[in-house]
Design a protein around this motif. Structure first.
Motif, short mmCIF file in Angstrom:
data_model
loop_
_atom_site.label_atom_id
_atom_site.label_comp_id
_atom_site.label_asym_id
_atom_site.label_seq_id
_atom_site.Cartn_x
_atom_site.Cartn_y
_atom_site.Cartn_z
N ASP A 161 0.84 -1.21 0.00
CA ASP A 161 0.00 0.00 0.00
C ASP A 161 0.87 1.25 0.00
O ASP A 161 1.78 1.37 0.82
N GLY A 162 0.58 2.16 -0.92
CA GLY A 162 1.21 3.47 -0.93
C GLY A 162 2.68 3.51 -1.27
O GLY A 162 3.32 4.52 -1.07
N GLN A 163 3.24 2.42 -1.76
CA GLN A 163 4.66 2.39 -2.09
C GLN A 163 4.84 1.88 -3.51
O GLN A 163 4.39 0.78 -3.83
N PRO A 164 5.52 2.63 -4.37
CA PRO A 164 5.76 2.11 -5.72
C PRO A 164 6.79 0.98 -5.70
O PRO A 164 7.68 0.95 -4.85
N VAL A 165 6.64 0.06 -6.63
CA VAL A 165 7.55 -1.06 -6.79
C VAL A 165 8.02 -1.06 -8.24
O VAL A 165 7.21 -0.88 -9.15
N MET A 166 9.29 -1.26 -8.45
CA MET A 166 9.80 -1.34 -9.81
C MET A 166 9.22 -2.59 -10.49
O MET A 166 9.11 -3.64 -9.86
N ILE A 167 8.85 -2.45 -11.75
CA ILE A 167 8.22 -3.55 -12.47
C ILE A 167 9.16 -4.75 -12.57
O ILE A 167 8.73 -5.90 -12.40
N ALA A 168 10.43 -4.51 -12.81
CA ALA A 168 11.39 -5.61 -12.90
C ALA A 168 11.47 -6.37 -11.58
O ALA A 168 11.56 -7.61 -11.56
N GLU A 169 11.42 -5.65 -10.47
CA GLU A 169 11.46 -6.27 -9.14
C GLU A 169 10.19 -7.10 -8.91
O GLU A 169 10.25 -8.20 -8.35
N LEU A 170 9.06 -6.56 -9.34
CA LEU A 170 7.80 -7.29 -9.20
C LEU A 170 7.83 -8.59 -9.99
O LEU A 170 7.42 -9.63 -9.50
N ALA A 171 8.35 -8.53 -11.21
CA ALA A 171 8.45 -9.74 -12.05
C ALA A 171 9.37 -10.77 -11.39
O ALA A 171 9.06 -11.96 -11.36
N GLU A 172 10.46 -10.30 -10.84
CA GLU A 172 11.41 -11.21 -10.18
C GLU A 172 10.80 -11.86 -8.95
O GLU A 172 10.94 -13.06 -8.73
N ASN A 173 10.08 -11.09 -8.15
CA ASN A 173 9.48 -11.60 -6.92
C ASN A 173 8.26 -12.48 -7.18
O ASN A 173 7.89 -13.29 -6.33
N SER A 174 7.64 -12.30 -8.33
CA SER A 174 6.40 -13.03 -8.61
C SER A 174 6.65 -14.37 -9.29
O SER A 174 5.77 -15.21 -9.31
N TRP A 175 7.78 -14.56 -9.89
CA TRP A 175 8.12 -15.77 -10.65
C TRP A 175 7.35 -15.88 -11.95
O TRP A 175 7.37 -16.91 -12.60
N PHE A 176 6.62 -14.81 -12.34
CA PHE A 176 5.96 -14.79 -13.65
C PHE A 176 6.92 -14.21 -14.67
O PHE A 176 7.82 -13.44 -14.32
N SER A 177 6.71 -14.53 -15.93
CA SER A 177 7.55 -13.96 -16.99
C SER A 177 7.29 -12.46 -17.11
O SER A 177 6.22 -11.97 -16.72
N GLN A 178 8.25 -11.76 -17.67
CA GLN A 178 8.10 -10.32 -17.85
C GLN A 178 6.89 -10.01 -18.75
O GLN A 178 6.15 -9.07 -18.50
N ASP A 179 6.67 -10.84 -19.78
CA ASP A 179 5.51 -10.64 -20.67
C ASP A 179 4.20 -10.80 -19.91
O ASP A 179 3.26 -10.03 -20.11
N ALA A 180 4.12 -11.82 -19.03
CA ALA A 180 2.91 -12.04 -18.25
C ALA A 180 2.68 -10.88 -17.28
O ALA A 180 1.54 -10.43 -17.10
N VAL A 181 3.74 -10.37 -16.67
CA VAL A 181 3.63 -9.24 -15.75
C VAL A 181 3.17 -7.99 -16.49
O VAL A 181 2.26 -7.29 -16.04
N ASP A 182 3.77 -7.72 -17.64
CA ASP A 182 3.39 -6.53 -18.42
C ASP A 182 1.92 -6.59 -18.85
O ASP A 182 1.20 -5.59 -18.75
N ALA A 183 1.47 -7.75 -19.30
CA ALA A 183 0.07 -7.91 -19.71
C ALA A 183 -0.87 -7.73 -18.53
O ALA A 183 -1.91 -7.07 -18.63
N SER A 184 -0.50 -8.30 -17.39
CA SER A 184 -1.32 -8.18 -16.19
C SER A 184 -1.41 -6.73 -15.71
O SER A 184 -2.49 -6.24 -15.38
N LEU A 185 -0.27 -6.04 -15.70
CA LEU A 185 -0.28 -4.64 -15.26
C LEU A 185 -1.11 -3.78 -16.19
O LEU A 185 -1.79 -2.85 -15.73
N ALA A 186 -1.10 -4.07 -17.47
CA ALA A 186 -1.94 -3.32 -18.42
C ALA A 186 -3.42 -3.54 -18.10
O ALA A 186 -4.21 -2.58 -18.11
N ARG A 187 -3.80 -4.78 -17.78
CA ARG A 187 -5.20 -5.05 -17.43
C ARG A 187 -5.58 -4.35 -16.12
O ARG A 187 -6.65 -3.75 -16.01
N LEU A 188 -4.70 -4.44 -15.12
CA LEU A 188 -4.99 -3.81 -13.82
C LEU A 188 -5.09 -2.30 -13.95
O LEU A 188 -5.95 -1.66 -13.32
#
Length: 89
Positions: free
Chosen positions: A16-43
């Protein structure tokens, strides 16, 4: 895994209230960068997050409601651009 499940998982990794770098989010989530980018676009399209300068942040409930109203009410005299509310000309 379905798109909705990826969206749910990524959304709940955001603090909450804290930005996270997208690359860090992809690394921590274990999803591919493409899956993370598509998900963030939907969100972002559903007014749940904001993506800016390679970072992603959750929106507050008030911001979610305001963004949704601005996106879906064509007669609104204001709009949001890069986190700044502007008046339509």
């Amino acid at each position: 895994m379905r798109d909705e499940e990826i969206d749910w998982a990524l959304y709940h990794l955001l603090p909450d209230g804290q930005p996270v770098m997208i690359a860090e989010l992809a690394e921590n989530s274990w999803f591919s960068q493409d899956a993370v980018d598509a998900s963030l676009a939907r969100l972002e399209n559903n007014c749940l997050i904001v993506v800016r300068d390679g970072a992603v942040s959750r929106l507050s409930l008030l911001d979610m409601l305001m963004m949704n109203k601005m996106m879906h009410a064509p007669d609104m005299p204001i709009y949001m651009e890069n986190g700044v509310i502007k008046a339509k000309k």
